[in-house]
Design a protein around this motif. Structure first.
Motif, PDB file in Angstrom:
ATOM      1  N   TRP A   1       0.837  -1.208   0.000  1.00 20.96           N
ATOM      2  CA  TRP A   1       0.000   0.000   0.000  1.00 20.96           C
ATOM      3  C   TRP A   1       0.866   1.250   0.000  1.00 20.96           C
ATOM      4  CZ3 TRP A   1      -1.723   2.921   4.691  1.00 20.96           C
ATOM      5  CH2 TRP A   1      -2.730   3.846   4.405  1.00 20.96           C
ATOM      6  N   VAL A   2       1.870   1.282   0.886  1.00 24.36           N
ATOM      7  CA  VAL A   2       2.771   2.439   0.949  1.00 24.36           C
ATOM      8  C   VAL A   2       3.627   2.502  -0.310  1.00 24.36           C
ATOM      9  CG1 VAL A   2       4.722   3.457   2.183  1.00 24.36           C
ATOM     10  CG2 VAL A   2       2.779   2.532   3.461  1.00 24.36           C
ATOM     11  N   ASN A   3       4.158   1.376  -0.730  1.00 31.85           N
ATOM     12  CA  ASN A   3       5.021   1.346  -1.920  1.00 31.85           C
ATOM     13  C   ASN A   3       4.283   1.826  -3.161  1.00 31.85           C
ATOM     14  OD1 ASN A   3       7.588   0.660  -3.147  1.00 31.85           O
ATOM     15  ND2 ASN A   3       6.473  -1.000  -4.145  1.00 31.85           N
TER      16      ASN A   3
ATOM     17  N   PRO B   1       5.719   7.910  -5.637  1.00 32.43           N
ATOM     18  CA  PRO B   1       5.817   9.194  -4.955  1.00 32.43           C
ATOM     19  C   PRO B   1       4.559  10.041  -5.093  1.00 32.43           C
ATOM     20  CG  PRO B   1       6.811   9.435  -7.099  1.00 32.43           C
ATOM     21  CD  PRO B   1       6.284   7.998  -6.982  1.00 32.43           C
ATOM     22  N   ASN B   2       3.636   9.655  -5.958  1.00 26.80           N
ATOM     23  CA  ASN B   2       2.521  10.544  -6.311  1.00 26.80           C
ATOM     24  C   ASN B   2       1.425  10.674  -5.265  1.00 26.80           C
ATOM     25  OD1 ASN B   2       3.764  11.061  -8.772  1.00 26.80           O
ATOM     26  ND2 ASN B   2       2.851   9.247  -9.682  1.00 26.80           N
ATOM     27  N   ALA B   3       1.181   9.651  -4.490  1.00 25.26           N
ATOM     28  CA  ALA B   3       0.054   9.687  -3.546  1.00 25.26           C
ATOM     29  C   ALA B   3       0.490   9.484  -2.099  1.00 25.26           C
ATOM     30  CB  ALA B   3      -0.971   8.630  -3.940  1.00 25.26           C
ATOM     31  N   ILE B   4       1.747   9.747  -1.805  1.00 25.94           N
ATOM     32  CA  ILE B   4       2.243   9.476  -0.455  1.00 25.94           C
ATOM     33  C   ILE B   4       1.520  10.303   0.605  1.00 25.94           C
ATOM     34  CG2 ILE B   4       4.147  11.150  -0.497  1.00 25.94           C
ATOM     35  CD1 ILE B   4       4.234   7.610   1.015  1.00 25.94           C
ATOM     36  N   MET B   5       1.082  11.501   0.259  1.00 26.26           N
ATOM     37  CA  MET B   5       0.388  12.341   1.236  1.00 26.26           C
ATOM     38  C   MET B   5      -0.974  11.754   1.623  1.00 26.26           C
ATOM     39  SD  MET B   5       2.659  14.476   1.823  1.00 26.26           S
ATOM     40  CE  MET B   5       1.924  15.754   2.788  1.00 26.26           C
TER      41      MET B   5
END
Length: 64
Positions: free
Chosen positions: A45-47, A51-55
């Motif tokens: 899920w985190v991976n 970088p686009n939806a990390i927030m």
């Protein structure tokens, strides 16, 4: 599956576990959460969010 459940301990296992613990802290989500079924895990899920939806996976209370 927990990374040391087979009784084998190594530095690699410790680093993996530390990474999972950091993900738990930053997302405020446990690996055993009900949303993680099938192939979806906390790690994937985190991976998939980098970088686009990390927030969207980081706990909003940390951003204040």
């Amino acid at each position: 599956m927990e990374y040391g459940s087979e009784g084998l301990v190594s530095v690699r296992c410790d680093v993996y576990s530390y990474g999972i613990m950091l993900m738990e802290v930053f997302t405020r989500t446990k690996p055993s959460d009900i949303k993680f079924t099938g192939d979806l895990s906390l790690r994937t899920w985190v991976n998939d969010s980098v970088p686009n939806a990390i927030m969207q996976v980081i706990d909003s209370k940390l951003l204040r």
